[in-house]
Design an enzyme around this catalytic site. Sequence first.
Site, short mmCIF file in Angstrom:
data_model
loop_
_atom_site.label_atom_id
_atom_site.label_comp_id
_atom_site.label_asym_id
_atom_site.label_seq_id
_atom_site.Cartn_x
_atom_site.Cartn_y
_atom_site.Cartn_z
N ALA A 70 -18.92 119.15 114.33
CA ALA A 70 -18.59 117.74 114.45
C ALA A 70 -18.25 116.89 113.41
O ALA A 70 -17.40 116.02 113.32
CB ALA A 70 -19.90 117.05 115.08
N GLY A 128 -14.66 110.14 113.72
CA GLY A 128 -15.04 109.34 115.22
C GLY A 128 -16.34 110.19 115.99
O GLY A 128 -16.53 111.29 115.36
N GLU A 140 -31.59 103.73 120.85
CA GLU A 140 -30.79 102.56 120.78
C GLU A 140 -31.05 101.66 122.21
O GLU A 140 -30.09 100.84 122.30
CB GLU A 140 -29.37 102.90 120.49
CG GLU A 140 -29.01 103.33 119.37
CD GLU A 140 -27.50 103.70 119.23
OE1 GLU A 140 -27.18 103.81 118.13
OE2 GLU A 140 -26.64 104.12 119.97
N LEU A 172 -31.75 118.55 108.77
CA LEU A 172 -31.73 118.41 107.13
C LEU A 172 -30.07 118.40 106.77
O LEU A 172 -29.72 118.89 105.53
CB LEU A 172 -32.22 119.78 106.63
CG LEU A 172 -33.88 119.98 106.89
CD1 LEU A 172 -34.08 121.35 106.33
CD2 LEU A 172 -34.50 118.92 106.30
N ALA A 202 -24.19 108.16 124.85
CA ALA A 202 -22.91 108.63 125.54
C ALA A 202 -22.31 109.72 124.40
O ALA A 202 -21.66 110.65 124.98
CB ALA A 202 -21.90 107.48 125.23
N GLY A 231 -21.98 105.39 120.80
CA GLY A 231 -23.26 105.14 121.15
C GLY A 231 -24.11 106.71 121.10
O GLY A 231 -23.37 107.50 121.88
N LYS A 232 -25.39 106.53 120.79
CA LYS A 232 -25.87 107.65 120.68
C LYS A 232 -26.11 108.46 122.27
O LYS A 232 -25.84 109.44 122.33
CB LYS A 232 -27.32 107.62 120.07
CG LYS A 232 -27.17 107.36 118.45
CD LYS A 232 -28.53 107.43 117.98
CE LYS A 232 -28.24 107.03 116.46
NZ LYS A 232 -27.70 108.11 115.74
N ASP A 287 -25.84 113.59 116.90
CA ASP A 287 -25.58 113.59 118.42
C ASP A 287 -25.09 114.94 118.96
O ASP A 287 -25.68 115.51 119.91
CB ASP A 287 -25.12 112.53 118.91
CG ASP A 287 -25.50 110.87 118.52
OD1 ASP A 287 -26.83 111.15 118.40
OD2 ASP A 287 -24.78 110.18 118.32
N SER A 342 -15.42 114.05 118.16
CA SER A 342 -15.81 115.14 117.56
C SER A 342 -16.91 116.22 118.00
O SER A 342 -17.14 117.09 117.47
CB SER A 342 -16.48 114.75 116.05
OG SER A 342 -17.75 114.07 116.44
#
Length: 288
Positions: A264, A269, A139, A207, A43, A40-41, A234, A273
Site C-alpha cells: 500500500a 492515495g 472515526e 510497527l 471505506a 475514510g478508514k 487500513d 493503494s
Amino acid sequence: MSVKVVSFGSLNYDLSIWLDRLPGPDETLRAQRMEAFSGGKGANQATAAARLGADTHMVGCVGDDDRGRWLLEMLNNSGVDTSLVRIAEEPTGTAVPLITPADVSIVIVPGANASTGIANADAAAEVIAAAEVLLLQGEVGAAGARRAAQAARSGGTTVVFNPAPVDPFLVEAVVPLTDVLVVNRAEQVQIEAIGPDTGHCQTVITLGGRGAQLDDVLVPSYPAEVVDPTGAGDAFCGALGVALAEERSLIEAVRFANAAGALAVATPGAQPSMPTRDAVNALLDGQR
C-alpha cells in the site's frame, strides 16, 4: 464461496497534500502538489477486503453531494456493496493528509460520518451477524460502533477493532466486545491510559516498517519503497480481517496483513493503494 466481511465506519473525501515538512506556528509553506482521493478508514478497509476477494459490505454515511456520490462509485468499482450506506443531511466527511518524507499527519472534518450511529448498526444487524468478520475503527461515534459490535457478538462474528483516532468513549464502549485489537505504539499508550481490560482479546501492535508485534513475537514486514503511507494501516486491517475470516491463525493473518501494508505504501492515495489478492500472494511467494 468467498468469506463475508463488514466494515462499519467512515467515508471521507481525501485532499492529500505533499510537503517537504510540516509548517510551524504562524508559518505558510508552499506545497509540492495536491490530489483528491477516496478515503475514510472504514471505506479504506472495506476496499482492502473486497480487493482481496471478500464479499464486503460498507456501513456508514455520506452527504447528498457530489463527493458522497463519487465515494460510493469508487467503492462499487472495487466490489464493495454500499446498500447499507445512508445519505445524511451533513456534507460528506473530508480528510486532509499532510504527507512529508518523514510521515503523514491527517486532519479530519467528520461531516456525515458524525451521523453514523445506532440506526445504521440496527439496519445492518443481520448482515453483520452473518459475516465472518466485522471491521471497526475510530472515526465514527461510540454508540453506533458498540451496537454494531453487539450485532457481531449475537452472530459469532469476529470483531477486529482499530481505534484510530483514539476516543475514550469509543474505546470503553467497543474494547469489551473486541476479539482482535489493532493499535500502533502511540495508540497502545493512549488505550492503557484509558484503562479498559484487554485481557480477553488478542492485541496486534503495528510497527510501521518493522512489521507487527503479536505477544512476544515480532512478525517482520516486507521491503517497500514508500511513496505515500496514507492508508497502509487500513490495508493491514482489511487484510487481517480477510485472513481471519478464512480461518488462518492470527500469526499467519498478520503476515498476510504485513504484505498488504507494504504494498500500500508504494501507491499515492488511500483507496487507490489497497492491493489485490494476486499482488499480496506474489509478494508472499517471493519472500517464502
